[in-house]
Write a protein that holds these residues in place. Structure first.
Motif, mmCIF file in Angstrom:
data_model
loop_
_atom_site.group_PDB
_atom_site.id
_atom_site.type_symbol
_atom_site.label_atom_id
_atom_site.label_comp_id
_atom_site.label_asym_id
_atom_site.label_seq_id
_atom_site.Cartn_x
_atom_site.Cartn_y
_atom_site.Cartn_z
ATOM 1 N N ARG A 52 27.217 -10.556 9.042
ATOM 2 C CA ARG A 52 26.852 -9.179 8.672
ATOM 3 C C ARG A 52 25.522 -8.792 9.300
ATOM 4 N NH1 ARG A 52 27.093 -8.326 2.329
ATOM 5 N NH2 ARG A 52 26.378 -6.270 2.970
ATOM 6 N N ARG A 83 31.509 -6.462 10.496
ATOM 7 C CA ARG A 83 32.169 -6.155 9.238
ATOM 8 C C ARG A 83 32.912 -7.412 8.810
ATOM 9 N NH1 ARG A 83 37.104 -2.010 7.813
ATOM 10 N NH2 ARG A 83 36.576 -1.748 5.613
ATOM 11 N N THR A 99 33.177 -1.257 15.421
ATOM 12 C CA THR A 99 32.332 -2.309 14.868
ATOM 13 C C THR A 99 33.056 -3.649 14.940
ATOM 14 O OG1 THR A 99 31.308 -0.750 13.341
ATOM 15 C CG2 THR A 99 31.115 -3.082 12.796
ATOM 16 N N PHE A 130 34.471 -7.187 13.872
ATOM 17 C CA PHE A 130 34.868 -7.635 12.542
ATOM 18 C C PHE A 130 35.129 -9.139 12.548
ATOM 19 C CE2 PHE A 130 38.836 -6.493 14.682
ATOM 20 C CZ PHE A 130 39.651 -7.582 14.406
#
Length: 453
Positions: free
Chosen positions: A93, A98, A175, A177
């Motif tokens: 993180r 994510r 983003t 992950f």
């Protein structure tokens, strides 16, 4: 090179031993999707679960340290209370990922059916998980911050995989992950695989390994039939996950890992279940497909759960915290660089649950090397196997005079490694005194009652 960090999909089963796949040569296994995946991946053929039981493995995965430091040396404790981090998902993180978790957790210790609140999820911010259940046809999960339990539809590993596929289609964007998918099977019970898969495996046709004694053969065949049925069902689910990665275009920028938290003896050496120091309990599959990695192949480096946190962080371009026990294998995965790592630790800190003092359980420490497995108990050297020449571990060499020098050399290496990680190899009863784990009236590790909202 990709313009952003690679995504990560980390899939791990519960109790799937390394031997039980088609690509590993098991004549009973029906795992075409894993076999095809292995052909495109780097396979670590000496991957182990150094402390081969659920919660200790999972805690080492999330912390990068051995159980003697994170203190989750038995099942059903709360890692958040025992250890203050850093944790793998927190580090991801902080690096901009994510983080998502689906399936079995087994790190909270506040009841196997209880809600795991967000502050005890160790950095996972998207959650469709549960503490622990092996009722695969009727199990529950919790979604996000909602403390109300929800039931998985049908066979829970299928529903969990479907949710992972939905996540990949609908919940991903620019983003990066990290998605962790944790299945409960093929852990027993073995009679709950979907009927279409169970019908494919007849105990009478199961081919037993040569290290299953006759006294254990009937039980082994019965259990193996259900075990392979679970494995085949999971293989089909894994295939759907890979198809979704391909359909979404994510396979081009996603690292995929497949592994397990430990194995199952299934009658080998006359034993059943985990915790034991033999190969069927200790060795696990470990496959890594990297979009820009060194390519498919095999690597004999011994790799264990504490090594996964630094390795995954490095593969994702995230800083590795100082002070971890684990070693970073990212250079081997990315570029094929020799790891130079020759051994990893084996340990059972405290016999409990399925292997207790009263049914033969004992503390041990050991080394798994590229060729040998060496184990000592508190009484002294116990096991030595030449896995290269004796892959079924049918001849214990520990008391053979011709191997005395090998025993002495491995024992010295083991002592040095234990000093390095701060493990004093205490009696399990001393560990109980230090840690004050809750006990049953009979003196076994307690599983706390659940209180559902």
């Amino acid at each position: 090179m990709t313009e952003r960090p690679f995504n990560l999909v980390f899939v791990f089963a519960d109790q799937w031993r390394a031997q039980a796949t088609g690509y590993a040569g098991d004549p009973n296994a029906a795992t075409p999707n894993l076999d095809a995946f292995a052909a495109l991946s780097l396979s670590f053929t000496n991957a182990v679960s150094g402390c081969p039981v659920c919660s200790p493995y999972r805690a080492s995965l999330m912390t990068g340290v051995y159980p003697n430091r994170h203190r989750m040396m038995v099942n059903d404790q709360c890692l958040h209370r025992l250890y203050k981090g850093p944790f793998l998902a927190d580090c991801l993180r902080e690096a901009g990922y994510r983080t998502a978790y689906i399936g079995k957790w087994h790190l909270d210790g506040n009841g196997r059916n209880a809600f795991v609140p967000p502050d005890r999820r160790l950095g996972f911010d998207w959650w469709k998980g549960f503490e622990c259940s092996h009722d695969y046809q009727s199990s529950f999960y919790y979604f996000g911050d909602d403390p109300k339990p929800h039931r998985w539809a049908g066979y829970d590993a299928d529903a969990q995989t479907d949710e992972a596929c939905r996540f990949l289609r609908e919940e991903t964007g620019p983003t990066p992950f990290a998605l962790f998918l944790s299945w409960g099977p093929p852990h027993d019970p073995f009679d709950t695989a979907p009927a279409s898969f169970a019908a494919r495996f007849d105990p009478r046709t199961i081919r037993l390994p040569p290290n299953v004694p006759e006294a254990a053969a009937d039980r082994a065949r019965r259990e193996m039939a259900g075990y392979y049925a679970h494995g085949s069902a999971l293989d089909a689910a894994f295939g759907r996950l890979l198809d979704t990665l391909s359909a979404t275009g994510r396979e081009r920028d996603t690292i995929v890992v497949f592994t397990s938290d430990h194995g199952d003896m299934l009658g080998s050496q006359g034993h059943f279940r985990k915790q034991r120091p033999w190969a069927e309990s200790v060795r696990v599959p470990f496959l890594v497909r990297h979009p820009e990695g060194a390519g498919p192949g095999v690597d004999p480096s011994p790799i264990d759960a504490p090594d996964l946190m630094p390795t995954l962080l490095a593969l994702c371009g995230a800083p590795i915290p100082a002070g971890l026990h684990g070693r970073d294998f990212s250079g081997t995965i990315r570029a094929g660089a020799p790891s130079g790592i020759e051994d990893t630790l084996l340990a059972l800190y405290l016999p409990f649950h399925q292997w207790r003092y009263d049914n033969g359980g004992r503390e041990y420490r050991g080394l798994h090397t590229r060729r040998y497995s060496y184990v000592r108990s508190l009484a002294g050297p116990w096991l030595l196997y030449d896995n290269g020449n004796d892959p079924w571990q049918q001849r214990n060499l520990v008391d053979v005079p011709a191997h005395a020098a090998r025993v002495a050399e491995l024992d010295a290496r083991l002592a040095a490694r234990l000093r390095e990680v701060g493990d004093d190899f205490a009696d399990g009863r001393e560990i109980l005194r230090r840690e004050q784990y809750p006990l049953t009236p009979a003196g076994d590790i307690a599983i706390l009652p659940s209180h559902r909202s």
